[in-house]
Design a protein around this motif. Structure first.
Motif, PDB file in Angstrom:
ATOM      1  N   ILE A 184      17.778 -97.769  51.560  1.00 35.44           N
ATOM      2  CA  ILE A 184      17.922 -96.315  51.671  1.00 35.44           C
ATOM      3  C   ILE A 184      19.246 -95.922  51.024  1.00 35.44           C
ATOM      4  CG2 ILE A 184      18.083 -94.336  53.223  1.00 35.44           C
ATOM      5  CD1 ILE A 184      16.586 -96.064  55.322  1.00 35.44           C
ATOM      6  N   GLN A 244      21.031 -90.207  52.088  1.00 38.02           N
ATOM      7  CA  GLN A 244      19.619 -89.899  52.310  1.00 38.02           C
ATOM      8  C   GLN A 244      19.175 -90.501  53.630  1.00 38.02           C
ATOM      9  OE1 GLN A 244      17.004 -90.796  49.064  1.00 38.02           O
ATOM     10  NE2 GLN A 244      18.478 -90.133  47.532  1.00 38.02           N
ATOM     11  N   ARG A 274      15.518 -91.654  56.061  1.00 39.52           N
ATOM     12  CA  ARG A 274      14.094 -91.976  56.088  1.00 39.52           C
ATOM     13  C   ARG A 274      13.652 -92.007  57.547  1.00 39.52           C
ATOM     14  NH1 ARG A 274      15.102 -91.114  51.647  1.00 39.52           N
ATOM     15  NH2 ARG A 274      14.695 -92.302  49.766  1.00 39.52           N
ATOM     16  N   ARG A 324      20.788 -94.063  58.903  1.00 41.39           N
ATOM     17  CA  ARG A 324      19.953 -93.378  57.914  1.00 41.39           C
ATOM     18  C   ARG A 324      18.486 -93.325  58.323  1.00 41.39           C
ATOM     19  NH1 ARG A 324      22.730 -96.541  52.924  1.00 41.39           N
ATOM     20  NH2 ARG A 324      24.791 -95.607  53.150  1.00 41.39           N
ATOM     21  N   VAL A 376      25.093 -85.644  54.344  1.00 36.24           N
ATOM     22  CA  VAL A 376      23.797 -85.181  54.842  1.00 36.24           C
ATOM     23  C   VAL A 376      24.033 -83.964  55.737  1.00 36.24           C
ATOM     24  CG1 VAL A 376      21.783 -85.784  56.254  1.00 36.24           C
ATOM     25  CG2 VAL A 376      22.822 -87.495  54.755  1.00 36.24           C
ATOM     26  N   PRO A 423      12.975 -86.138  54.038  1.00 34.76           N
ATOM     27  CA  PRO A 423      12.148 -85.821  52.868  1.00 34.76           C
ATOM     28  C   PRO A 423      10.710 -86.277  53.059  1.00 34.76           C
ATOM     29  CG  PRO A 423      13.542 -87.708  52.399  1.00 34.76           C
ATOM     30  CD  PRO A 423      13.942 -87.187  53.758  1.00 34.76           C
ATOM     31  N   GLU A 458       8.022 -87.768  51.225  1.00 36.09           N
ATOM     32  CA  GLU A 458       7.832 -88.477  49.961  1.00 36.09           C
ATOM     33  C   GLU A 458       6.407 -88.972  49.827  1.00 36.09           C
ATOM     34  OE1 GLU A 458      10.625 -91.633  49.878  1.00 36.09           O
ATOM     35  OE2 GLU A 458      12.317 -90.307  49.642  1.00 36.09           O
TER      36      GLU A 458
END
Length: 128
Positions: free
Chosen positions: A32, A36, A38, A75, A100, A114, A116
Motif C-alpha cells: 500500500i 493511501q 485500503r 493504512r 491522508v 478508494p 478500485e
C-alpha cells in the motif's frame, strides 16, 4: 525386492505452494503506497483470498511487533472508511502525517477508501 522411491518430476518441482495467508496479507499491506489506504476486503483480494476480510482483520490484530518487520498497519481500514475505535487516534495521527484526509464526527473517525477495480484476473466477468 528393492523399494521404489518416488522422484519428483521437473514439472512438479516448478510449482510452488502459495504463501501462507499471513505472509500474503503482510505483502499486500506492505504494497500500500504511502498516503493511501485500503480496506480489509481490498487487502484480502490483493492477498489472493477474496472474501477473507475478517481473516485480514484477525491478521492485523495479531501482527508481530518487531522492529525488523515494519508493516504500515495504519493504512488498512474498514470498508466504509471508519477506523477501529481501539486504535483510531493513533491510526488517524499516522495517516494525517502521510497526508491522508481524516474526518471526525463525534467518536467516529473516518477516511475515504478508494473504490478500485479488482486486480487483473480476479473477479473479472467474462464478455460473451
Amino acid at each position: 525386492m528393492a523399494l521404489r522411491t518416488k522422484t519428483k518430476t521437473p514439472k512438479a518441482e516448478a510449482k510452488k505452494a502459495p504463501p501462507p495467508f499471513s505472509k500474503a496479507v503482510w505483502q499486500a499491506v506492505r504494497a500500500i503506497p504511502r498516503g493511501q489506504v485500503r480496506s480489509y476486503a481490498q487487502v484480502a483480494l490483493y492477498a489472493g483470498r477474496p472474501g477473507a476480510a475478517r481473516g485480514v482483520g484477525r491478521e492485523m490484530a495479531t501482527l508481530p511487533h518487531q522492529p525488523g518487520l515494519p508493516l504500515p498497519w495504519w493504512r488498512v481500514t474498514r470498508s466504509d472508511g471508519t477506523l477501529a475505535p481501539q486504535v483510531a487516534q493513533e491510526q488517524a495521527r499516522r495517516l494525517r502525517a502521510e497526508g491522508v484526509e481524516v474526518t471526525q464526527r463525534g467518536d467516529t473517525v473516518r477516511v475515504k477508501v478508494p473504490r478500485e477495480a479488482p486486480a487483473p484476473g480476479v473477479g473479472a466477468k467474462r464478455k460473451r
